[in-house]
Each structure stands twice: as structure tokens, then as C-alpha cells.
Design a protein around this motif. Structure first.
Motif, mmCIF file in Angstrom:
data_model
loop_
_atom_site.group_PDB
_atom_site.id
_atom_site.type_symbol
_atom_site.label_atom_id
_atom_site.label_comp_id
_atom_site.label_asym_id
_atom_site.label_seq_id
_atom_site.Cartn_x
_atom_site.Cartn_y
_atom_site.Cartn_z
ATOM 1 N N PHE A 1 0.819 -1.247 -0.038
ATOM 2 C CA PHE A 1 -0.031 -0.121 0.091
ATOM 3 C C PHE A 1 0.870 1.119 -0.012
ATOM 4 O O PHE A 1 0.913 2.108 -0.681
ATOM 5 N N ALA A 2 1.979 1.464 0.872
ATOM 6 C CA ALA A 2 3.086 2.407 0.828
ATOM 7 C C ALA A 2 3.612 2.751 -0.432
ATOM 8 O O ALA A 2 3.496 3.734 -1.160
ATOM 9 N N SER A 3 4.153 1.550 -1.065
ATOM 10 C CA SER A 3 4.480 1.707 -2.524
ATOM 11 C C SER A 3 3.469 2.115 -3.588
ATOM 12 O O SER A 3 3.969 3.040 -4.175
ATOM 13 N N LEU A 4 2.439 1.641 -3.459
ATOM 14 C CA LEU A 4 1.344 2.096 -4.312
ATOM 15 C C LEU A 4 0.942 3.359 -4.105
ATOM 16 O O LEU A 4 0.654 4.222 -5.162
ATOM 17 N N ASN A 5 0.840 3.859 -3.138
ATOM 18 C CA ASN A 5 0.536 5.345 -2.799
ATOM 19 C C ASN A 5 1.409 6.128 -3.121
ATOM 20 O O ASN A 5 1.132 7.349 -3.631
ATOM 21 N N PHE B 1 -7.555 8.403 -6.947
ATOM 22 C CA PHE B 1 -7.069 7.064 -8.113
ATOM 23 C C PHE B 1 -6.547 6.069 -7.048
ATOM 24 O O PHE B 1 -5.698 6.191 -6.257
ATOM 25 N N GLU B 2 -6.819 4.923 -7.410
ATOM 26 C CA GLU B 2 -6.302 3.611 -6.552
ATOM 27 C C GLU B 2 -5.699 2.434 -7.536
ATOM 28 O O GLU B 2 -6.419 2.203 -8.384
ATOM 29 N N LEU B 3 -4.446 2.239 -7.253
ATOM 30 C CA LEU B 3 -3.949 0.963 -8.044
ATOM 31 C C LEU B 3 -4.484 -0.266 -7.537
ATOM 32 O O LEU B 3 -4.528 -0.145 -6.148
ATOM 33 N N SER B 4 -4.406 -1.243 -8.155
ATOM 34 C CA SER B 4 -4.760 -2.579 -7.280
ATOM 35 C C SER B 4 -3.813 -3.170 -6.335
ATOM 36 O O SER B 4 -2.534 -3.211 -6.733
ATOM 37 N N GLN B 5 -4.090 -3.487 -5.059
ATOM 38 C CA GLN B 5 -3.166 -4.059 -4.331
ATOM 39 C C GLN B 5 -3.350 -5.607 -4.320
ATOM 40 O O GLN B 5 -2.549 -6.429 -3.902
ATOM 41 N N ALA B 6 -4.401 -6.195 -4.773
ATOM 42 C CA ALA B 6 -4.516 -7.537 -5.157
ATOM 43 C C ALA B 6 -3.639 -7.904 -5.993
ATOM 44 O O ALA B 6 -2.999 -9.446 -6.165
ATOM 45 N N TRP C 1 10.724 -2.402 0.366
ATOM 46 C CA TRP C 1 10.604 -1.518 -0.935
ATOM 47 C C TRP C 1 11.382 -2.262 -2.100
ATOM 48 O O TRP C 1 10.901 -2.347 -3.361
ATOM 49 N N ASP C 2 12.643 -2.802 -1.828
ATOM 50 C CA ASP C 2 13.342 -3.493 -2.729
ATOM 51 C C ASP C 2 12.473 -4.617 -3.514
ATOM 52 O O ASP C 2 12.887 -4.827 -4.780
ATOM 53 N N MET C 3 11.895 -5.351 -2.585
ATOM 54 C CA MET C 3 10.901 -6.297 -3.073
ATOM 55 C C MET C 3 9.870 -6.084 -4.063
ATOM 56 O O MET C 3 9.541 -6.728 -5.034
ATOM 57 N N PHE C 4 9.247 -4.866 -3.554
ATOM 58 C CA PHE C 4 8.186 -4.235 -4.196
ATOM 59 C C PHE C 4 8.613 -3.424 -5.941
ATOM 60 O O PHE C 4 8.079 -3.754 -6.809
ATOM 61 N N ARG C 5 9.861 -3.222 -5.636
ATOM 62 C CA ARG C 5 10.446 -2.656 -7.080
ATOM 63 C C ARG C 5 10.507 -4.102 -8.056
ATOM 64 O O ARG C 5 10.434 -3.760 -9.165
ATOM 65 N N SER C 6 11.160 -5.200 -7.525
ATOM 66 C CA SER C 6 11.385 -6.254 -8.489
ATOM 67 C C SER C 6 9.825 -6.721 -8.707
ATOM 68 O O SER C 6 9.936 -6.891 -10.074
ATOM 69 N N ASN D 1 7.774 18.016 -3.966
ATOM 70 C CA ASN D 1 6.270 17.452 -4.003
ATOM 71 C C ASN D 1 6.336 15.950 -4.498
ATOM 72 O O ASN D 1 5.381 15.631 -5.480
ATOM 73 N N LEU D 2 7.186 15.078 -3.813
ATOM 74 C CA LEU D 2 7.042 13.872 -3.931
ATOM 75 C C LEU D 2 6.973 13.107 -2.756
ATOM 76 O O LEU D 2 7.732 13.275 -1.813
ATOM 77 N N PRO D 3 5.855 12.222 -2.446
ATOM 78 C CA PRO D 3 5.929 11.580 -0.994
ATOM 79 C C PRO D 3 7.085 10.589 -0.954
ATOM 80 O O PRO D 3 7.664 10.207 -1.949
ATOM 81 N N VAL D 4 7.190 9.990 0.229
ATOM 82 C CA VAL D 4 8.463 9.126 0.844
ATOM 83 C C VAL D 4 7.774 7.983 1.534
ATOM 84 O O VAL D 4 7.148 7.973 2.487
ATOM 85 N N TRP D 5 8.188 6.790 1.006
ATOM 86 C CA TRP D 5 7.958 5.622 1.447
ATOM 87 C C TRP D 5 8.863 5.659 2.928
ATOM 88 O O TRP D 5 9.972 5.741 2.764
ATOM 89 N N PHE D 6 8.327 5.095 3.802
ATOM 90 C CA PHE D 6 9.268 4.825 5.005
ATOM 91 C C PHE D 6 8.785 3.663 5.951
ATOM 92 O O PHE D 6 7.565 3.113 5.896
#
Length: 449
Positions: free
Chosen positions: A75-79, A94-99, A144-149, A314-319
Motif C-alpha cells: 500500500f505504501a509503495s502503491l500510494n 485514484f487507486e492502484l490494485s493491491q490484489a 521496498w526493494d522487493m516491491f521494485r522487483s 512534491n513527491l511523497p516518501v516511503w518509510f
């Protein structure tokens, strides 16, 4: 009975007398038994310091809700990614699919697990390594690195193209049955190896097992779309995007984010991880061919500096953080000054270890991922309070948002993800060129949000 090793009647009598002798202990007992520890330890002065109002702030769409799943890192990555779509096309939300990434992550983690089983066939079953691998092979958490993959291999899709299912909203049963299947698969592979089956034949067995994993996941989540039609209208009802896309085409067109430019900065002040160096975690990952994770360990001040620089653009930050610590969940406040547990009990409980000691002794690690979307600065430009988008729905906190004090950041934020252009030249050079130190699979920096 040994008076030094056992709890004696005299010990109990002394403790009772010591507790009852202080009026403050009786007041604390009455408050805690009626209201709970956090409510009784709540400090109104600390709560007041969390008033909303930020000097730098990005505006996101409507809140998302991970429901009864451990998909916060997704969710954090997609947000962070949907923000780009909202901004690019001037959308209200707008929302991206988390499934969609959930399906691929479970599939890839299953393959990762079975490959690790094949790689440890000669390790003892009751040894620490194999026991660790068997503990939680396909849990919901990630990095995060796993989501990037996942994004590089599979792209993303709008939520309408692969909506939530009962098993994505509440992953418990799906995870339990898939874990049981995989442990049985590990047993079959190890027993076949002991019986003399060659590695090529074991890998053929693994391929058949992965086909069954796909079957299980498709039953629970549906099959991911190979392509989908898309129509997007902006705030003024103007058609701004139309066509049929593959998931990778949609990511390239709509999100348009160079995920390889984003790096993981951690802050772990333990003796075995000197600042200014890179680290990886043995056997941590999901997509086998994309390897694992890579971190640069820096003091908290450097994580904040890079995060503020990205917010200014103007870009959010994953943490990633240890969310339960010093947290008023209903009010959405992470602040070491909002609770005073030590004063409530009358001796150090929260204050009996520093950050490094909490990591070393298993008291703290990264448990949750969210998104930084704003920061309030003092007169000297130093951060005081951070705005946080959580993934627990709009009814949580303040319309789905939390706040995080700067002191809490120092103690309990372990990771931020930023574009490497916000690093210093020396930090960037170290991240890109230094051979990372390999941490044990059970190192706290290998925890999954």
C-alpha cells in the motif's frame, strides 16, 4: 527452596508492602485497570504538540485500507505511485490494485522459498537456517526493494482491473494453507534428495509444485489480467487517458517512475553496522532473478534531510518504522512525549534501552510501512512534526492520516526510500560501488513491514 533463585513468601510480602505504601501506585492501578496503560499514560501536553499544520505538504487522493492483511509495504509503495498518476492527469483520486502485486508476491515468494530449500538440502532440518526458512515462507510483509522487483517484472494495474477478494482483504486462511502446502513441498524435496534424486529432477518437481501454487492463488485471488481497457477522466470530467494496456505498459505510461533510481536508506546504530556502509540480508527477497535487498546505513539526520528534499520536490516518501511504540492509535499520533509510561509505573520501562540496544535485544524492529506526505519545520528549518499517510482507512487517526514527532523519528524510523539524487555525492558513490556486508537472515534489518 533457595531464597535467591525462587520467589519466596517474604519477597511477595515486601513487594506488596512497597506497592501499597505509595499513594501514586494506587492511583496508577485504578487508572490502568479501568482504562488501560496507554490511556492512563497519555500526556495532553504531548498530544497538543501534534496539531496539524505543515510547511511542506503533498496532497494525496482518498485513503486506502489494507483491511485484515499485512500488505502495508504494498500500500505504501502503491500510494507513492498513485500520487504520480493523480498529479499527472489532474485526478480527484485514484487507486492502484493491491490484489495484483499480492498475487505475484505470493507466487514469487513461493519460488524463492523452494529455491532456498533446494540450496539447503544438506543443512540439518533442525538447524537454525532451515528452521528459519520454514517459519514464515510467504508472509504478507515485504521491503521496498522487493516491491521494485515485482513492478519491474509485472507492472501495475488499476484497482478496477483486479479488485479485492475475500482472500486479499483477509489473507489469514490463504496464507495458512499456502504455507502448509509449501512446508509439505519442502519435505518432499528433502526426502527425495535423501533418496538420491538428482537436482535436475528435483527442479522438475519444483516446477510442478509452482503450478499448484499458481492454482491455489488463482482460486483465492483470481487470475491477474494480461491486459485491460482503461478510461481516466480528470477533475473536470475530461477524458485524459484511454486505451488498452498491459500492466507494464500502464506502469510506463501512467506512473512513469524510474524505480531503479530509488534506494533504501536505513538507520541502525548497532555496533555491527557502522554508518556510511552498505548492507544486504542473506536469503531475503522474492523475485529470484532480481537478487535481494540493498541498504545504505546512515544517521537519522541524513534520512530526514533526504526525505525533506524529496517532499520539497512534491513527491511523497516511503518509510518503515516500529509503529506500535509510543503510539496513540485512535488519535493517530506517534510521539515519545505523548505517553509517559515510565512515570506511570515509577521506573524505567520504555526508557531502559537506547535504539541500538532495542535492536540488539529483540525489543524493536521495522513492523510497518507508510508514506511521509508533509513536514513542519522550526525557525531554523529543522523538522518538528511529520505528516503520515497510513493504510488503515479514512476512519483511522485524522481522516486516515497520522502524525509523527521528530523525536519519534529518531527512535523508531528504520528506513526511508528516496531518489538517489537526494543523496550526497559520497553517499551515492558508496551505495553504488561498495560491496555490501551480508547480514544473517534473522538480523532485525531483515524484518518485513
Amino acid at each position: 527452596m533457595d531464597d535467591l533463585t525462587s520467589i519466596t513468601a517474604d519477597d511477595l510480602a515486601a513487594s506488596h508492602e512497597n506497592f501499597s505504601a505509595e499513594r501514586v501506585n494506587i492511583v496508577a492501578k485504578n487508572a490502568v485497570t479501568a482504562n488501560g496503560i496507554r490511556a492512563a499514560a497519555r500526556r495532553p501536553e504531548g498530544v497538543a504538540a501534534n496539531a496539524l499544520g505543515f510547511d511542506i505538504e503533498v496532497t494525496q487522493g482518498e485513503r486506502c485500507n489494507q483491511e485484515r492483511s499485512g500488505r502495508c509495504w504494498m500500500f505504501a509503495s502503491l500510494n507513492t505511485m498513485r500520487y504520480r498518476v493523480i498529479k499527472k492527469y489532474n485526478l480527484k483520486t485514484f487507486e492502484l490494485s493491491q490484489a495484483y502485486p499480492l498475487f505475484w508476491d505470493k507466487l514469487e515468494k513461493s519460488n524463492w522459498f523452494l529455491e532456498n530449500i533446494l540450496d539447503t538440502l544438506d543443512e540439518p532440518l533442525d538447524g537454525r537456517l532451515v528452521s528459519f526458512l520454514l517459519t514464515d515462507p510467504i508472509g504478507d510483509g515485504g521491503q521496498w526493494d522487493m516491491f521494485r522487483s515485482l513492478v519491474k517484472k509485472y507492472g501495475v494495474v488499476p484497482k478496477e482491473a483486479m479488485p479485492e477478494t475475500a482472500c486479499s482483504r483477509n489473507t489469514g486462511d490463504m496464507d495458512r494453507y499456502l504455507t502448509r502446502y509449501l512446508r509439505g513441498a519442502a519435505k518432499r524435496l528433502r526426502q527425495s534428495h535423501e533418496a538420491g534424486v538428482e537436482m535436475d529432477d528435483l527442479r522438475s518437481m519444483k516446477k510442478e509444485m509452482m503450478d499448484e501454487v499458481y492454482h491455489l492463488l488463482a482460486t483465492c485471488l483470481g487470475e491477474p489480467p494480461a491486459s485491460f481497457p482503461m478510461r481516466l477522466r480528470d477533475k473536470d470530467d475530461k477524458l485524459v487517458l484511454a486505451g488498452t494496456f498491459t500492466p507494464k505498459e500502464f506502469f510506463s505510461t501512467a506512473v512513469d517512475m524510474d524505480v531503479d533510481a530509488y534506494v533504501s536508506l536505513i538507520s541502525a546504530p548497532t555496533a555491527d553496522k557502522p554508518f556510511g556502509h552498505t548492507y544486504t540480508v542473506s536469503r531475503l527477497g522474492n523475485v529470484w532473478e532480481d537478487h535481494g535487498v540493498r541498504y545504505l546505513n546512515l544517521p537519522p539526520a541524513e534520512l530526514k534531510r533526504a526525505a525533506i528534499a524529496q517532499l520539497r520536490d512534491n513527491l511523497p516518501v516511503w518509510f518503515g518504522c516500529d509503529v506500535a511504540q509510543s503510539y496513540l492509535r485512535d488519535e493517530g499520533m506517534m510521539d515519545t512525549a505523548a505517553l509517559d509510561v515510565d512515570a506511570l509505573f515509577g521506573f524505567p520501562v520504555e526508557g531502559n534501552m537506547d535504539k541500538a540496544e532495542r535492536l540488539d535485544y529483540g525489543e524493536s524492529l521495522m513492523t510497518h510501512a507508510m508514506v511521509l506526505e508533509g513536514v513542519r519545520l522550526d525557525a531554523d528549518g529543522n523538522p518538528e512534526l511529520w505528516k503520515v499517510e497510513n493504510s488503515w482507512g479514512k476512519d483511522h487517526g485524522r481522516d486516515g492520516f497520522d502524525t509523527l514527532s521528530d523525536a519519534w523519528f529518531d527512535e523508531y524510523v528504520y528506513q526511508v526510500v528516496v531518489d538517489k539524487k537526494y543523496l550526497t555525492e559520497e553517499e551515492r558513490h558508496t551505495y553504488e560501488t561498495e560491496e555490501p556486508t551480508v547480514l544473517a537472515p534473522w538480523d532485525p534489518m531483515g524484518s518485513l513491514a
